[in-house]
Write an enzyme that holds these catalytic residues in place. Structure first.
Site, short mmCIF file in Angstrom:
data_model
loop_
_atom_site.label_atom_id
_atom_site.label_comp_id
_atom_site.label_asym_id
_atom_site.label_seq_id
_atom_site.Cartn_x
_atom_site.Cartn_y
_atom_site.Cartn_z
N GLY A 121 0.85 -1.20 0.00
CA GLY A 121 0.00 0.00 0.00
C GLY A 121 0.88 1.24 0.00
N LYS A 122 0.50 2.21 0.83
CA LYS A 122 1.22 3.49 0.82
C LYS A 122 2.64 3.39 1.39
CE LYS A 122 -2.88 6.41 1.01
NZ LYS A 122 -3.68 7.29 1.88
N TYR A 233 11.24 0.15 25.56
CA TYR A 233 11.00 -0.61 26.80
C TYR A 233 12.26 -1.08 27.51
CZ TYR A 233 6.40 -0.54 24.80
OH TYR A 233 5.21 -0.09 24.27
N GLU A 300 4.66 -9.24 16.43
CA GLU A 300 5.66 -8.85 17.44
C GLU A 300 5.41 -9.62 18.75
OE1 GLU A 300 7.46 -4.67 17.87
OE2 GLU A 300 5.92 -4.72 19.43
C1 UD2 Z 1 5.43 -2.08 15.42
C2 UD2 Z 1 6.71 -2.80 15.05
C3 UD2 Z 1 6.50 -3.55 13.75
C4 UD2 Z 1 5.38 -4.55 13.90
C5 UD2 Z 1 4.13 -3.86 14.39
C6 UD2 Z 1 3.11 -4.89 14.85
C7 UD2 Z 1 8.78 -1.74 15.81
C8 UD2 Z 1 9.61 -0.51 15.74
N1 UD2 Z 1 7.76 -1.79 14.93
O1 UD2 Z 1 5.39 -1.04 14.44
O2 UD2 Z 1 7.65 -4.24 13.35
O3 UD2 Z 1 5.77 -5.57 14.79
O4 UD2 Z 1 4.36 -3.01 15.53
O5 UD2 Z 1 1.87 -4.56 14.49
O6 UD2 Z 1 9.06 -2.63 16.57
N2 UD2 Z 1 3.41 -2.58 6.42
C9 UD2 Z 1 3.14 -2.28 5.08
N3 UD2 Z 1 1.94 -1.70 4.77
C10 UD2 Z 1 1.01 -1.40 5.71
C11 UD2 Z 1 1.30 -1.68 7.07
C12 UD2 Z 1 2.52 -2.27 7.39
O7 UD2 Z 1 3.95 -2.55 4.20
O8 UD2 Z 1 -0.05 -0.84 5.36
C13 UD2 Z 1 4.69 -3.23 6.75
C14 UD2 Z 1 5.87 -2.26 6.64
O9 UD2 Z 1 7.03 -2.96 6.26
C15 UD2 Z 1 6.00 -1.74 8.06
C16 UD2 Z 1 5.68 -3.00 8.86
O10 UD2 Z 1 4.67 -3.69 8.10
O11 UD2 Z 1 7.30 -1.23 8.28
C17 UD2 Z 1 5.17 -2.77 10.29
O12 UD2 Z 1 4.05 -1.93 10.28
P1 UD2 Z 1 4.06 -0.53 11.05
O13 UD2 Z 1 5.40 0.08 10.87
O14 UD2 Z 1 2.89 0.29 10.66
O15 UD2 Z 1 3.90 -1.01 12.54
P2 UD2 Z 1 4.24 -0.17 13.87
O16 UD2 Z 1 4.79 1.17 13.53
O17 UD2 Z 1 3.10 -0.24 14.81
#
Ligand code: UD2
Length: 351
Positions: A121-122, A233, A300
């Protein structure tokens, strides 16, 4: 109570049979719960690792003769941080290794490092900075094979890759839930390892795309099973970790257990070890989904549960996973990889 003499023997047999059946059901239910982590061995058996050929293999740490480097000391070193876990795995901080020595040990091995990154996606907009900064700082001097998973192959930027570095684009479906996109990475990494990575690479790192490299991330990070301490953490006690706390989930960790809180934005190691990790986490995620449960932090949470009972052989300090919104702390001398600030509501398909 006495049975009246007119109770037929076959009725008695039936009653005894029912009790035996109930006992069997009760016993198997509880032994299944008590032995939940023994399932890892079962998974490994079913995976039939012996039939899958992996490129990864243990090598001796051979240092070139006459290499000059600073004498290591057993008395002087970092004292402000802990650099070894209670199970004697190194925790990698600036100042705990010699980059010249460690590169000279690993570079002659001619290793290939697979690097998976999802841009669904984005999130495809984060790829350019991710790749450009990786080319400057990530495993420089090694063969690196990026595997970019996206639903938008046409939007993958063309970035100049230095010699020995390759990029493959693999099309994956999009989902209307970010939780699903994030968690399904385990399944996709597992099947891609099975299909190709196991023959193509020695080590693998699985990274979040919404991040940039800022400084060296090199051979000091290589190990059999590698995890990173989450920057949010590491100063907290385990009862404050956002582990999955519902016993009904297969990612459950009780309040009085847990070593560190590991970030889902990075895990790695030998391709074979990461294969088992992804297979087990995927299976547990699907088992939960079948019971209408989604762990607090999706994959995670499953990663944290897996690593609690399958200890990593190397742990990377929060230098290797920082967040741009977080001020640098005194023990973090170098920020090597950091998540960019993003507008969650704007980049994700759902809130
Ligand atoms: C946390 C974690 C992430 C993941 C998530 C669990 C850290 C710093 N980050 O980040 O690794 O465990 O929690 O839900 O520990 N992605 C896409 N398209 C999307 C959504 C996600 O490509 O629409 C991929 C992308 O590679 C992204 C990854 O999934 O980097 C993790 O998603 P996030 O960064 O939105 O998750 P976040 O920030 O909550």
């Amino acid at each position: 109570m006495r049975f009246s003499s007119n109770v037929k023997p076959y009725v008695l047999l039936l009653i005894v049979g029912i009790f035996l059946l109930l006992g069997y059901v009760y016993f198997s239910f509880f032994s299944e719960r008590l032995n939940r982590d023994i399932l890892i061995d079962e998974d490994q058996k079913r995976t039939n690792l012996s039939q899958l050929v992996f490129k990864s293999r243990v090598r001796n740490l051979v240092s070139p003769e006459k290499l000059l480097y600073k004498q290591p000391s057993v008395l002087v070193g970092r004292t402000d941080v802990v650099s070894v876990t209670p199970w004697l795995a190194p925790i990698v901080w600036e100042g705990t290794y010699d980059p010249v020595l460690i590169d000279n040990i690993y570079k002659p091995m001619k290793l290939t490092i697979a690097t998976t990154v999802f841009a669904v996606g984005k999130y495809v907009r984060f790829l350019q900075d991710f790749l450009e900064t990786a080319e400057k700082h990530f495993m420089v001097g090694f063969n690196v094979h990026y595997y970019v998973f996206t639903d938008r192959p046409d939007d993958v930027p063309s970035v100049n890759l230095t010699q020995g570095r390759h990029l493959s684009v693999i099309q994956v479906p999009v989902s209307n839930r970010w939780q699903e996109i994030s968690a399904r990475r385990m399944e996709i990494i597992q099947t891609t390892i099975e299909r190709q990575i196991r023959r193509e690479a020695d080590y693998i790192f699985c990274l979040d795309v919404d991040s940039k490299f800022h400084a060296r991330w090199g051979s000091e990070s290589l190990g059999r099973l590698v995890a990173v301490i989450h920057p949010g953490y590491y100063e907290q006690t385990r009862d404050h970790f956002p582990y999955e706390r519902r016993p009904a989930s297969t990612a459950y960790i009780p309040m009085d257990e847990g070593d560190y809180y590991y970030g889902g934005a990075m895990f790695g190691g030998f391709v074979e070890d990461v294969y088992t990790l992804t297979k087990v986490c995927r299976k547990r995620f699907e088992e939960d989904a079948g019971n209408s449960i989604e762990a607090a932090w999706q994959e995670e949470s499953h990663l944290n549960r897996y690593l609690l009972y399958n200890k990593p052989s190397k742990v990377l300090s929060p230098e290797y996973l920082w967040q741009d919104f977080k001020a640098q702390t005194k023990e973090v001398k170098v920020i090597r990889f950091s998540g960019v600030i993003k507008n969650y509501a704007e980049v994700r398909p759902n809130v």
